[in-house]
Enzyme design. Structure first.
Site, mmCIF file in Angstrom:
data_model
loop_
_atom_site.group_PDB
_atom_site.id
_atom_site.type_symbol
_atom_site.label_atom_id
_atom_site.label_comp_id
_atom_site.label_asym_id
_atom_site.label_seq_id
_atom_site.Cartn_x
_atom_site.Cartn_y
_atom_site.Cartn_z
ATOM 1 N N TYR A 155 0.860 -1.191 0.000
ATOM 2 C CA TYR A 155 0.000 0.000 0.000
ATOM 3 C C TYR A 155 0.885 1.226 0.000
ATOM 4 C CZ TYR A 155 -3.312 3.548 1.743
ATOM 5 O OH TYR A 155 -4.079 4.673 1.913
ATOM 6 N N ASP A 250 9.322 2.814 -0.379
ATOM 7 C CA ASP A 250 8.278 3.460 0.410
ATOM 8 C C ASP A 250 8.509 3.053 1.860
ATOM 9 O OD1 ASP A 250 6.106 4.380 1.746
ATOM 10 O OD2 ASP A 250 4.602 3.500 0.416
ATOM 11 N N LYS A 283 4.752 8.798 8.984
ATOM 12 C CA LYS A 283 4.500 8.192 10.295
ATOM 13 C C LYS A 283 5.511 8.640 11.368
ATOM 14 C CE LYS A 283 1.354 4.839 8.483
ATOM 15 N NZ LYS A 283 1.315 4.229 7.171
HETATM 16 C C1 LIG Z 1 0.635 4.671 5.875
HETATM 17 C C2 LIG Z 1 1.313 4.431 4.596
HETATM 18 C C3 LIG Z 1 1.176 5.289 3.493
HETATM 19 C C4 LIG Z 1 0.197 6.424 3.472
HETATM 20 O O1 LIG Z 1 0.441 7.375 4.449
HETATM 21 P P1 LIG Z 1 -0.744 8.361 4.923
HETATM 22 O O2 LIG Z 1 -0.063 9.289 5.861
HETATM 23 O O3 LIG Z 1 -1.779 7.485 5.553
HETATM 24 O O4 LIG Z 1 -1.265 9.039 3.707
HETATM 25 C C5 LIG Z 1 1.948 5.061 2.383
HETATM 26 N N1 LIG Z 1 2.810 4.038 2.333
HETATM 27 C C6 LIG Z 1 2.969 3.179 3.360
HETATM 28 C C7 LIG Z 1 3.963 2.077 3.260
HETATM 29 C C8 LIG Z 1 2.212 3.346 4.516
HETATM 30 O O5 LIG Z 1 2.345 2.463 5.516
#
Ligand SMILES: *Cc1c(COP(=O)(O)O)cnc(C)c1O
Length: 443
Positions: A155, A250, A283
């Site tokens: 994701y 990511d 995060k």
């Molecule tokens: C949480 C997450 C996102 C999206 O971040 P948001 O702050 O919720 O928009 C993208 N990539 C990864 C791997 C994530 O865990």
């Protein structure tokens, strides 16, 4: 330590949680502002959280939970860390937002560049979705190519081009996973199976010269917890280099969570000199405030406006309160021994749960890195999304509710990773394992 209060599940009786959920559903679609919070997968009434401290939060009925989601990752220090509170309180008095640059943005950039060696330049944004979406535009702008590669089960936020699942065959591109995403928008997104080297090689031999970037969660936390194998990441790096494709990690979830240098520093231990070209962060870097970032090599980052032709902007980007919170968090996690202690505590949880399940004859396996973990009601650890899908959903839901009733809050969906903070004590882990053992014994 306070004893976890073991109260009956209040979801079926009158409760403040139920009242709030009813009010919320009248005005907010599904009653929540992000879908997983609605407990749709596990059933029951979502808990409305009133306050949090350390490793715990309390819901609207006063029930305390040991918190294993930590706001889905950011709360690596636990809730209400005194140094973070102090930094935020000080920042609030100086102003909420200016729309002009600040010293703290420079300090934040300096910290990120210092801690993540692949990042030479960085831009701050307000969410992980913005970071990954901007990375895609930057990669396309810098390479002059349109196609991107992603992996099933990863994701990357909710921007259109990334809400896509595998099509029927490799030569075909993905199909949207959300209504409202036109097929044309995902026609350049190629979705491959995680950890599948032969398929990756085939995709590059077919399309390599048209692929702007390959984006991957290096430890996938959005299909519970699945590690990319070292040979797979090594092959991703080699193919990206060979075809002039940008390798994007990511690390919105894994950055500063699995190790101080992120998952890329974990892979660099096995692959000498390993670096991705671009990295998305989020995060933990905001410490619970809306902040994220993306960065990479100077040559690529200089394509961003106002230096280059790739447009990207944000009214609240680099917000002074968010940077204060993030900086205070980043300073705490650099203290000696932080990750050793966090990693050991997290491993003790996974080992404790695994032993408890096995003693009761329940198939169970788990894995962790730093303060991130996952577990499966399966005999062996999955390597890709189809294998994750083999988990017994109803059994997970019973486990989730049994734990919730015992005052332990895990992610309310089996596709999510879990998080341990520096505030979780050995007693918290013991209480969690005891609750799980009671559940396993009852099966
Ligand atoms: C949480 C997450 C996102 C999206 O971040 P948001 O702050 O919720 O928009 C993208 N990539 C990864 C791997 C994530 O865990």
């Amino acid at each position: 330590m306070e004893q976890p209060n073991i109260k009956p599940d209040l979801s079926t009786t009158t409760s403040r949680n139920a009242d709030l959920f009813e009010r919320a559903q009248k005005l907010i679609p599904g009653g929540v502002n992000s879908p997983v919070r609605a407990f749709k997968a596990v059933g029951g009434t979502p808990r409305f959280i009133q306050r949090a401290q350390g490793a715990y939060f309390w819901d609207a009925d006063g029930q305390r939970y040991i918190d294993y989601i930590g706001s889905w990752g950011p709360m690596i220090l636990g809730h209400g860390h005194p140094a973070v509170i102090e930094a935020v309180q000080k920042a609030v008095l100086e102003g909420f937002s200016y729309g002009a640059p600040t010293e703290r943005e420079v300090e934040m950039a300096e910290e990120i560049v210092k801690l993540v060696p692949s990042i030479e330049m960085v831009r701050l944004v307000s969410s992980g979705t913005e970071a990954t979406m901007s990375v895609i535009r930057l990669a396309r702008g810098a390479t002059g190519r349109n196609k991107i590669v992603k992996f099933e089960g990863c994701y990357h936020g909710h921007s259109d081009a990334l809400l896509v699942k595998a099509g029927s065959g490799l030569a075909t591109f993905g199909s949207p996973t959300s209504a409202g995403v036109p097929a044309e928008v995902v026609k350049d997104t190629l979705v491959l199976e995680y950890n599948h080297i032969a398929q990756l090689e085939e995709a590059f031999s077919l399309h390599g010269r048209e692929i702007a970037c390959l984006m991957i969660e290096p430890i996938a936390g959005n299909m519970n917890f699945v590690r990319a194998s070292v040979p797979f990441i090594k092959r991703c790096r080699e193919l990206c280099t060979e075809y002039d494709t940008l390798l994007v990690f990511d690390e919105v979830m894994t950055g500063f969570r699995v190790a101080l240098g992120g998952a890329q520093s974990v892979f660099a231990q096995s692959i000498p000199g390993f670096k991705p070209d671009l990295t998305a962060l989020g995060k933990v870097i905001g410490g619970g405030m809306p902040m994220a970032a993306f960065g990479g090599t100077r040559a690529v980052m200089e394509h961003l406006a106002p230096l280059g032709g790739v447009y990207q902007a944000g009214t609240l980007s680099g917000n002074p309160i968010a940077t204060a919170c993030g900086l205070a968090t980043l300073r705490e996690i650099q203290k000696p021994g932080f990750y050793d202690a966090l990693g050991a505590r997290t491993r003790s949880l996974v080992t404790g749960l695994t032993d408890a399940a096995h003693q009761a004859g329940v198939p169970f396996c788990g894995d962790s890195e730093g303060g991130m973990f996952g577990f499966f009601l399966l005999g062996t650890l999955p390597q890709n999304y189809p294998q994750v899908m083999k988990t017994d959903g109803p059994a997970f839901n019973r486990f989730f509710h049994a734990m919730l009733d015992s005052g332990v809050y895990y992610a309310p969906a089996l596709y999510e990773a879990g998080f341990v903070s520096a505030a979780h004590t050995a007693e918290d882990i013991d209480a969690t394992v005891d609750a799980a053992a009671r559940f396993f014994a009852s099966l």
